[in-house]
Design a protein around this motif. Structure first.
Motif, PDB file in Angstrom:
ATOM      1  N   VAL A 152      19.160 -71.704  66.122  1.00  0.00           N
ATOM      2  CA  VAL A 152      19.270 -72.522  67.331  1.00  0.00           C
ATOM      3  C   VAL A 152      20.025 -71.743  68.392  1.00  0.00           C
ATOM      4  O   VAL A 152      20.810 -70.846  68.087  1.00  0.00           O
ATOM      5  CB  VAL A 152      19.984 -73.867  67.066  1.00  0.00           C
ATOM      6  N   ASP A 153      19.788 -72.104  69.630  1.00  0.00           N
ATOM      7  CA  ASP A 153      20.464 -71.507  70.777  1.00  0.00           C
ATOM      8  C   ASP A 153      21.872 -72.088  70.841  1.00  0.00           C
ATOM      9  O   ASP A 153      22.072 -73.217  71.301  1.00  0.00           O
ATOM     10  CB  ASP A 153      19.670 -71.817  72.047  1.00  0.00           C
ATOM     11  N   ILE A 154      22.854 -71.330  70.380  1.00  0.00           N
ATOM     12  CA  ILE A 154      24.221 -71.843  70.287  1.00  0.00           C
ATOM     13  C   ILE A 154      24.747 -72.249  71.655  1.00  0.00           C
ATOM     14  O   ILE A 154      25.354 -73.315  71.816  1.00  0.00           O
ATOM     15  CB  ILE A 154      25.154 -70.799  69.650  1.00  0.00           C
ATOM     16  N   VAL A 273       7.059 -65.731  55.082  1.00  0.00           N
ATOM     17  CA  VAL A 273       8.290 -64.955  55.210  1.00  0.00           C
ATOM     18  C   VAL A 273       9.086 -65.450  56.414  1.00  0.00           C
ATOM     19  O   VAL A 273       8.558 -65.618  57.507  1.00  0.00           O
ATOM     20  CB  VAL A 273       7.980 -63.449  55.375  1.00  0.00           C
ATOM     21  N   ARG A 274      10.383 -65.693  56.182  1.00  0.00           N
ATOM     22  CA  ARG A 274      11.295 -66.051  57.265  1.00  0.00           C
ATOM     23  C   ARG A 274      12.361 -64.974  57.392  1.00  0.00           C
ATOM     24  O   ARG A 274      13.108 -64.703  56.452  1.00  0.00           O
ATOM     25  CB  ARG A 274      11.976 -67.401  56.998  1.00  0.00           C
ATOM     26  N   PHE A 275      12.415 -64.352  58.552  1.00  0.00           N
ATOM     27  CA  PHE A 275      13.422 -63.350  58.864  1.00  0.00           C
ATOM     28  C   PHE A 275      13.502 -63.262  60.376  1.00  0.00           C
ATOM     29  O   PHE A 275      12.486 -62.999  61.040  1.00  0.00           O
ATOM     30  CB  PHE A 275      13.052 -61.996  58.261  1.00  0.00           C
ATOM     31  N   PRO A 276      14.668 -63.506  60.972  1.00  0.00           N
ATOM     32  CA  PRO A 276      14.755 -63.553  62.439  1.00  0.00           C
ATOM     33  C   PRO A 276      14.361 -62.261  63.132  1.00  0.00           C
ATOM     34  O   PRO A 276      14.088 -62.269  64.335  1.00  0.00           O
ATOM     35  CB  PRO A 276      16.241 -63.866  62.683  1.00  0.00           C
ATOM     36  N   GLY A 277      14.291 -61.151  62.396  1.00  0.00           N
ATOM     37  CA  GLY A 277      13.944 -59.878  63.005  1.00  0.00           C
ATOM     38  C   GLY A 277      12.465 -59.575  63.048  1.00  0.00           C
ATOM     39  O   GLY A 277      12.054 -58.529  63.579  1.00  0.00           O
ATOM     40  N   LEU A 278      11.634 -60.461  62.524  1.00  0.00           N
ATOM     41  CA  LEU A 278      10.183 -60.265  62.593  1.00  0.00           C
ATOM     42  C   LEU A 278       9.659 -60.845  63.901  1.00  0.00           C
ATOM     43  O   LEU A 278       9.906 -62.017  64.206  1.00  0.00           O
ATOM     44  CB  LEU A 278       9.493 -60.948  61.413  1.00  0.00           C
ATOM     45  N   PRO A 279       8.924 -60.060  64.702  1.00  0.00           N
ATOM     46  CA  PRO A 279       8.427 -60.562  65.985  1.00  0.00           C
ATOM     47  C   PRO A 279       7.629 -61.853  65.867  1.00  0.00           C
ATOM     48  O   PRO A 279       7.620 -62.664  66.799  1.00  0.00           O
ATOM     49  CB  PRO A 279       7.564 -59.404  66.503  1.00  0.00           C
ATOM     50  N   GLY A 280       6.970 -62.064  64.739  1.00  0.00           N
ATOM     51  CA  GLY A 280       6.190 -63.281  64.564  1.00  0.00           C
ATOM     52  C   GLY A 280       6.989 -64.482  64.114  1.00  0.00           C
ATOM     53  O   GLY A 280       6.457 -65.599  64.057  1.00  0.00           O
ATOM     54  N   VAL A 286      15.197 -66.321  70.171  1.00  0.00           N
ATOM     55  CA  VAL A 286      16.580 -66.801  70.275  1.00  0.00           C
ATOM     56  C   VAL A 286      17.516 -65.877  69.511  1.00  0.00           C
ATOM     57  O   VAL A 286      18.606 -65.546  69.985  1.00  0.00           O
ATOM     58  CB  VAL A 286      16.694 -68.245  69.747  1.00  0.00           C
ATOM     59  N   ALA A 287      17.087 -65.440  68.338  1.00  0.00           N
ATOM     60  CA  ALA A 287      17.929 -64.552  67.539  1.00  0.00           C
ATOM     61  C   ALA A 287      18.203 -63.251  68.272  1.00  0.00           C
ATOM     62  O   ALA A 287      19.332 -62.748  68.277  1.00  0.00           O
ATOM     63  CB  ALA A 287      17.255 -64.270  66.193  1.00  0.00           C
ATOM     64  N   ALA A 293      22.241 -58.197  65.321  1.00  0.00           N
ATOM     65  CA  ALA A 293      21.233 -57.724  64.370  1.00  0.00           C
ATOM     66  C   ALA A 293      20.666 -58.955  63.681  1.00  0.00           C
ATOM     67  O   ALA A 293      21.178 -60.066  63.858  1.00  0.00           O
ATOM     68  CB  ALA A 293      21.849 -56.761  63.346  1.00  0.00           C
ATOM     69  N   SER A 294      19.611 -58.767  62.920  1.00  0.00           N
ATOM     70  CA  SER A 294      18.896 -59.911  62.362  1.00  0.00           C
ATOM     71  C   SER A 294      19.432 -60.377  61.019  1.00  0.00           C
ATOM     72  O   SER A 294      18.909 -61.317  60.436  1.00  0.00           O
ATOM     73  CB  SER A 294      17.407 -59.567  62.229  1.00  0.00           C
ATOM     74  N   GLY A 295      20.463 -59.712  60.520  1.00  0.00           N
ATOM     75  CA  GLY A 295      21.071 -60.152  59.276  1.00  0.00           C
ATOM     76  C   GLY A 295      20.460 -59.494  58.056  1.00  0.00           C
ATOM     77  O   GLY A 295      19.610 -58.607  58.148  1.00  0.00           O
ATOM     78  N   PHE A 296      20.916 -59.942  56.905  1.00  0.00           N
ATOM     79  CA  PHE A 296      20.517 -59.348  55.629  1.00  0.00           C
ATOM     80  C   PHE A 296      19.847 -60.365  54.708  1.00  0.00           C
ATOM     81  O   PHE A 296      19.540 -60.051  53.564  1.00  0.00           O
ATOM     82  CB  PHE A 296      21.744 -58.745  54.934  1.00  0.00           C
ATOM     83  N   LEU A 297      19.628 -61.585  55.191  1.00  0.00           N
ATOM     84  CA  LEU A 297      18.971 -62.625  54.394  1.00  0.00           C
ATOM     85  C   LEU A 297      17.502 -62.736  54.765  1.00  0.00           C
ATOM     86  O   LEU A 297      17.148 -62.716  55.953  1.00  0.00           O
ATOM     87  CB  LEU A 297      19.644 -63.980  54.608  1.00  0.00           C
ATOM     88  N   ILE A 298      16.673 -62.861  53.760  1.00  0.00           N
ATOM     89  CA  ILE A 298      15.232 -63.041  53.940  1.00  0.00           C
ATOM     90  C   ILE A 298      14.802 -64.233  53.097  1.00  0.00           C
ATOM     91  O   ILE A 298      15.226 -64.379  51.941  1.00  0.00           O
ATOM     92  CB  ILE A 298      14.442 -61.796  53.475  1.00  0.00           C
TER      93      ILE A 298
END
Length: 368
Positions: A152-154, A273-280, A286-287, A293-298
Motif C-alpha cells: 500500500v501507498d504508506i 508469483v508475488r514479488f514487488p520487484g517484478l514489473p508485472g 507503489v513499491a 529495494a524489493s525485499g527478499f520475500l517471494i
C-alpha cells in the motif's frame, strides 16, 4: 555528514566511538545485572533491570540511527506490537488492522483488545488505498503484507488516516529501515520484529518500536517498564552484532530474490508469483516509489499442498521454518497456519547462499 542511507549505516557502525575511553571495549559488553549501585536515587545512571540496561540501550542507539527516531527495544516483535497498541488505544476506540497481515497481530487484537472494549475492524491490505478511516483511533498497516506481499501507498494512507484523527502504526518487519522508511512517509509509529533480518541468524527474538513524538514514545517506554516486557542483555548483544552486517546481507538477499523471482515466474510448474520487484506484479509501481529495494520475500503457488510440501522437502537448501530474514533460505506452505492463500502457496525467504547454487537446488526440487 548527509543523512543518506549509507551515512546512517556508517554512523551506526561507529555509534559508540564518541563515548569510548582509553582501554574500553569496542564491542558493547553483556551487562548481566538486575540491580545497580544506587546510593542516591536522583544522581543518574542505571536504576533497576526493568528500567534500563546498557546492553539493550546499545541496540536502541543503533536502531535509532537507522530509524532517525527514538527507539525502544523489546524481547520480541509481538512484544513491540503489543506495546504500540496498548500505548495508543483505550476502551471505545476503533482499531483498523489488515485482515491478511501477520496472523498473531489479528489474534492479539481479537482475543485481548476486543474484550477490553476496542472495536477491531479488519481490512484487506489492498483496501487500505480506498478505505474511509473516519472514526478510527489507530490505523495499523503492514506493507508488504505477510504472506501475500501486497503493498500500500504508506504516504497516501497515512495522510488520510491522520486527517481522520487516527494514529498510524506501520509494521516494517519485512523491509527494515534500510529498505523502507514509514516514519518519513507519515506513520506515527513503526513496529518491527528484529528477530528477522536485523539479527539475521535465527538465534534470537527481539523487536522495537520507533517514533518521533516524545509523549507517545514515553507511553511506549512506560508500557515496557510496567508490563515487564524487557529484552535480555545477551539477546541484545546478538542483535547488536547482527545489525552491523545488515546492509551487506540485505544487498545479497534482495539481489538474489530478484533473480529467483524472475526464474520462478517463467517456470512451468509455478504460478501466481508475488514479488514487488517484478514489473508485472500489481504492487510494482507503489513499491518502486517507496522502497529502496524489493525485499527478499517471494510468494508463489504450486499445484496443491502436496506439490508445495514435496518441493520444500526435496530442496536441500531451503529450511522448512516459519520465520524469515535469516542467512539461510527458508520456506513454508502458509495455508497450514490458516492464512487466506491457496493450499499450494509457498512463502520463500531468500538467504545469502550463492544464488546459482541455490537456484540449481530449487530447480531440481521443482522438477520432482
Amino acid at each position: 555528514m548527509t543523512d543518506s542511507p549509507e551515512a546512517r549505516v556508517a554512523r551506526m557502525l561507529h555509534h559508540r566511538k564518541a563515548a569510548l575511553q582509553q582501554g574500553d571495549p569496542v564491542v558493547p559488553p553483556i551487562t548481566a545485572s538486575a540491580t545497580f549501585h544506587l546510593p542516591h536515587v536522583q544522581a543518574g545512571g542505571q536504576v533497576y533491570g526493568r528500567n534500563g540496561n546498557p546492553s539493550w540501550e546499545a541496540v536502541e542507539a543503533q536502531l535509532a540511527i537507522l530509524e532517525d527516531a527514538e527507539t525502544v527495544g523489546f524481547p520480541s516483535g509481538m512484544a513491540a506490537i503489543a506495546a504500540a497498541l496498548f500505548a495508543t488505544l483505550r476502551a471505545g476506540d476503533r482499531l483498523v488492522i489488515p485482515s491478511d497481515g501477520y496472523y498473531v497481530t489479528r489474534v492479539l487484537s481479537q482475543g485481548f483488545l476486543k474484550p477490553l472494549g476496542v472495536e477491531v475492524i479488519g481490512l484487506p491490505t489492498r483496501a487500505y488505498d480506498s478505505s474511509d478511516f473516519a472514526g478510527a483511533a489507530v490505523v495499523y498497516l503492514e506493507t508488504p503484507s505477510n504472506p501475500g506481499l501486497d503493498v500500500v501507498d504508506i504516504a497516501a494512507v497515512a495522510a488520510r488516516a491522520r486527517a481522520a484523527g487516527a494514529v498510524v502504526i506501520a509494521d516494517n518487519t519485512t523491509m527494515t529501515p534500510l529498505l523502507q522508511r514509514p516514519l518519513d512517509l507519515g506513520a506515527d509509529l513503526v513496529v518491527a520484529a528484529d528477530t528477522k533480518a536485523p539479527s539475521g541468524h535465527s538465534d534470537v527474538l527481539f523487536g522495537h518500536v520507533a517514533g518521533r513524538d516524545a509523549a507517545r514514545m514515553a507511553r511506549v517506554r512506560d508500557w515496557r517498564r510496567m508490563a515487564g516486557a524487557i529484552p535480555g542483555p545477551f539477546e541484545a548483544f546478538l542483535v547488536h552484532r547482527g545489525l552491523e552486517t545488515l546492509e551487506l546481507r540485505l544487498e545479497r538477499m534482495c539481489a538474489s530474490a530478484q533473480r529467483i523471482a524472475e526464474r520462478l515466474a517463467a517456470h512451468p510448474a509455478v504460478r501466481g508469483v508475488r514479488f514487488p520487484g517484478l514489473p508485472g506484479d500489481e504492487s510494482f509501481a507503489v513499491a518502486r516509489a517507496q522502497m529502496a529495494a524489493s525485499g527478499f520475500l517471494i510468494g508463489f503457488e504450486l499445484a496443491d499442498a502436496g506439490a508445495a510440501e514435496g518441493f520444500l522437502a526435496r530442496c536441500p537448501l531451503i529450511e522448512q521454518t516459519t520465520s524469515f530474514g535469516a542467512t539461510h533460505t527458508s520456506g513454508e506452505r502458509r495455508a497450514r497456519w490458516g492464512d487466506s492463500v491457496s493450499e499450494g502457496f509457498v512463502r520463500l525467504s531468500v538467504g545469502i547462499e550463492p544464488v546459482e547454487v541455490l537456484w540449481a537446488a530449487m530447480a531440481e526440487a521443482l522438477a520432482g
